[in-house]
Design an enzyme around this catalytic site. Structure first.
Site, PDB file in Angstrom:
ATOM      1  N   GLN A 152      -3.279  -0.869   6.956  1.00  0.00           N
ATOM      2  CA  GLN A 152      -3.835  -0.331   8.123  1.00  0.00           C
ATOM      3  C   GLN A 152      -3.133   0.788   9.070  1.00  0.00           C
ATOM      4  O   GLN A 152      -3.871   1.080   9.913  1.00  0.00           O
ATOM      5  CB  GLN A 152      -4.162  -1.769   8.975  1.00  0.00           C
ATOM      6  CG  GLN A 152      -5.202  -2.850   8.282  1.00  0.00           C
ATOM      7  CD  GLN A 152      -6.569  -2.236   7.899  1.00  0.00           C
ATOM      8  OE1 GLN A 152      -7.088  -1.273   8.431  1.00  0.00           O
ATOM      9  NE2 GLN A 152      -7.153  -2.886   7.013  1.00  0.00           N
ATOM     10  N   CYS A 185      -9.889 -12.119   5.289  1.00  0.00           N
ATOM     11  CA  CYS A 185      -8.857 -12.505   4.580  1.00  0.00           C
ATOM     12  C   CYS A 185      -7.550 -12.731   5.252  1.00  0.00           C
ATOM     13  O   CYS A 185      -6.385 -12.277   5.014  1.00  0.00           O
ATOM     14  CB  CYS A 185      -8.400 -11.377   3.383  1.00  0.00           C
ATOM     15  SG  CYS A 185      -9.789 -10.848   2.574  1.00  0.00           S
ATOM     16  N   HIS A 212      -2.369 -10.753   6.266  1.00  0.00           N
ATOM     17  CA  HIS A 212      -3.665 -10.712   5.373  1.00  0.00           C
ATOM     18  C   HIS A 212      -3.110 -11.572   4.038  1.00  0.00           C
ATOM     19  O   HIS A 212      -1.887 -11.330   3.746  1.00  0.00           O
ATOM     20  CB  HIS A 212      -3.686  -9.061   4.724  1.00  0.00           C
ATOM     21  CG  HIS A 212      -5.096  -8.849   3.958  1.00  0.00           C
ATOM     22  ND1 HIS A 212      -5.007  -9.178   2.835  1.00  0.00           N
ATOM     23  CD2 HIS A 212      -6.092  -8.523   4.069  1.00  0.00           C
ATOM     24  CE1 HIS A 212      -6.084  -8.796   2.111  1.00  0.00           C
ATOM     25  NE2 HIS A 212      -6.932  -8.336   3.043  1.00  0.00           N
ATOM     26  N   LYS A 261      -8.369   2.890   2.040  1.00  0.00           N
ATOM     27  CA  LYS A 261      -8.542   3.179   3.784  1.00  0.00           C
ATOM     28  C   LYS A 261      -8.000   4.270   4.199  1.00  0.00           C
ATOM     29  O   LYS A 261      -8.373   4.629   5.432  1.00  0.00           O
ATOM     30  CB  LYS A 261      -7.575   1.687   3.949  1.00  0.00           C
ATOM     31  CG  LYS A 261      -8.253   0.448   3.567  1.00  0.00           C
ATOM     32  CD  LYS A 261      -7.328  -0.654   4.273  1.00  0.00           C
ATOM     33  CE  LYS A 261      -7.592  -1.933   3.432  1.00  0.00           C
ATOM     34  NZ  LYS A 261      -8.841  -2.684   3.340  1.00  0.00           N
ATOM     35  N   ASP A 294       3.719  -4.226   4.961  1.00  0.00           N
ATOM     36  CA  ASP A 294       2.298  -3.907   4.474  1.00  0.00           C
ATOM     37  C   ASP A 294       1.701  -2.937   5.450  1.00  0.00           C
ATOM     38  O   ASP A 294       1.317  -3.114   6.650  1.00  0.00           O
ATOM     39  CB  ASP A 294       1.390  -5.333   4.539  1.00  0.00           C
ATOM     40  CG  ASP A 294      -0.019  -4.979   4.263  1.00  0.00           C
ATOM     41  OD1 ASP A 294      -0.466  -3.875   4.228  1.00  0.00           O
ATOM     42  OD2 ASP A 294      -0.660  -6.031   4.199  1.00  0.00           O
TER      43      ASP A 294
END
Ligand code: PMP
Length: 413
Positions: free
Chosen positions: A210, A371, A130, A233, A207
């Protein structure tokens, strides 16, 4: 398609869905069908109630006042930090609370990387990152003279692990990689990747935006140096999130922002910083948001992350099978280990046109570049459509989505 089971280990998913008031609304006169969960998730009643209760009964600033309200607010804030730490398999004093992954990754870039990297060093990132895990490293590279190296992916949207390990040369000081791709759904084997990086003395930044909403995490076993999560999220409020970091990094890193709360003592001659994690939490934080995030992780834990994962795997299988049967529809990202995200293109149809028509049917899905410009360039497309499913979505909604997609395609043909 077989009739899907509505139960996973005794979870009544219809009741769970009823906890999300927004899912009851209509859009353009049609029942809302929300398939944009990778963008942001909806919020269950306990999260909404926790924020409401905070403002009704406990609102005060944290870590400052000795009065009862101040103590209660601080206790609620710190309890939420502890709950998030437990959820992630981490220690509370290794968790810097912040506004989300973007802030967390920038904190690593400015406080860890900027003072350490120099010309000749390499920052290794993957093709599927991202922008939040690309641009901060470019900014660091510009200022330090370090270079960015890209680890490529395979045709199915999985990381080319052999190439990744070959790219881990002695100049590489830092590896930034996503746990789960927001475009492809690919779940990267971060434990193995971090082990390989660590063997070579490379610091790892994962990261987890998600991953945290969908997988049972145990940061202690992943073996990374830094892990970023974003609350909105994972059924939590917007403007919340955290950076987990090994204690030795937090101790050695200079603060990113200066101000109140991140200090022990200030004089005009100099400042003694607070201990981590507060050293990195200048100013008044998003207190009610963090309290809401604590309620969100309690909620997810009450469902059980193994149940969430199994439920979403069932939804993903259903949607994938139905979409693969549509002529001219191509799914980008077919890795064996995938979260419930499906990016796709349809021959002769522009993604934004399709998303606009679907919206008129009450169907909320994402269209565009997500993104992740470099990833879409690799696939040779300028935009995709993307559905991203959550445990509160239903098999019936997938069928409705497929019908709406086919109807819209007939209109666009
Ligand atoms: N990384 C990934 C993989 C994401 O999906 C997102 C959000 N789309 C981010 C980072 C940025 O998260 P936030 O905007 O919450 O900081």
């Amino acid at each position: 398609m077989n009739a899907p089971s509505q139960a996973t280990e005794g979870v009544d998913w219809a009741r769970v869905r009823a906890d999300f008031p927004l899912l009851q609304r209509e859009v353009h006169g049609k029942p809302l069908l929300y398939f944009d969960n990778a963008n942001t998730s909806q919020k269950p009643l306990p999260v909404i109630a926790a924020q409401d209760d905070f403002y009704r009964r406990r609102n005060a600033n944290v870590s400052r006042a000795v009065h009862a309200l101040g103590t209660e607010a601080t206790d609620a804030y710190e309890a939420a930090r502890a709950r998030l730490a437990h959820f992630l398999g981490a220690r509370a004093d290794e968790l810097v609370l912040c506004s989300g992954t973007t802030f967390a990754l920038n904190l690593v870039a400015y406080s860890w990387a900027l003072p350490r990297l120099e010309a000749g060093d390499v920052i290794l990132i993957s093709r599927m990152e991202h922008h939040a895990n690309i641009v901060p490293w470019q900014l660091v590279a510009e200022r330090t003279g370090a270079r960015i190296r890209v680890a490529e992916i395979l045709a199915d949207g999985s990381l080319d692990l052999d190439a990744l390990y070959r790219a881990m040369t002695p100049e590489v000081k830092l590896l930034a990689v996503t746990h789960v791709s927001n475009v492809l759904g690919t779940v990267n084997p971060v434990r193995e990747i971090c082990r390989e990086a660590r063997r070579r003395g490379i610091v790892t930044v994962v990261d987890g935006s998600q991953a945290a909403p969908h997988l049972k995490l145990d940061l202690a076993t992943i073996g990374c140096d830094f892990y970023a999560v974003t609350g909105h999220k994972m059924c939590g409020p917007t403007g919340t999130g955290a950076l987990w970091a090994r204690r030795e990094h937090l101790a050695a890193m200079p603060p990113f922002l200066g101000g109140g709360e991140m200090i022990k003592e200030v004089s005009f001659e100099g400042t003694v910083f607070n201990d981590p994690p507060r050293k990195f939490e200048a100013g008044t934080p998003n207190i009610s948001g963090v309290v809401g995030l604590g309620a969100a992780v309690d909620y997810l834990e009450s469902l059980g992350m193994a149940n969430v994962k199994a439920r979403e795997a069932g939804l993903l299988a259903h949607a994938t099978e139905a979409m693969q049967a549509i002529p001219g529809l191509r799914i980008l990202g077919t890795a064996a280990d995938k979260a419930a995200v499906i990016s796709f293109v349809i021959e002769g149809v522009h993604a934004h046109d399709m998303a606009t028509l679907l919206d008129l049917e009450g169907v909320a899905i994402r269209s565009g570049q997500h993104c992740a410009h470099p990833l879409l360039q690799w696939f040779g497309v300028t935009a995709t459509l993307r559905i991203s499913l959550a445990f509160y979505n239903t098999h019936e909604e997938i069928d409705r989505f497929i019908a709406a997609l086919l109807k819209a395609r007939r209109l666009l043909a």
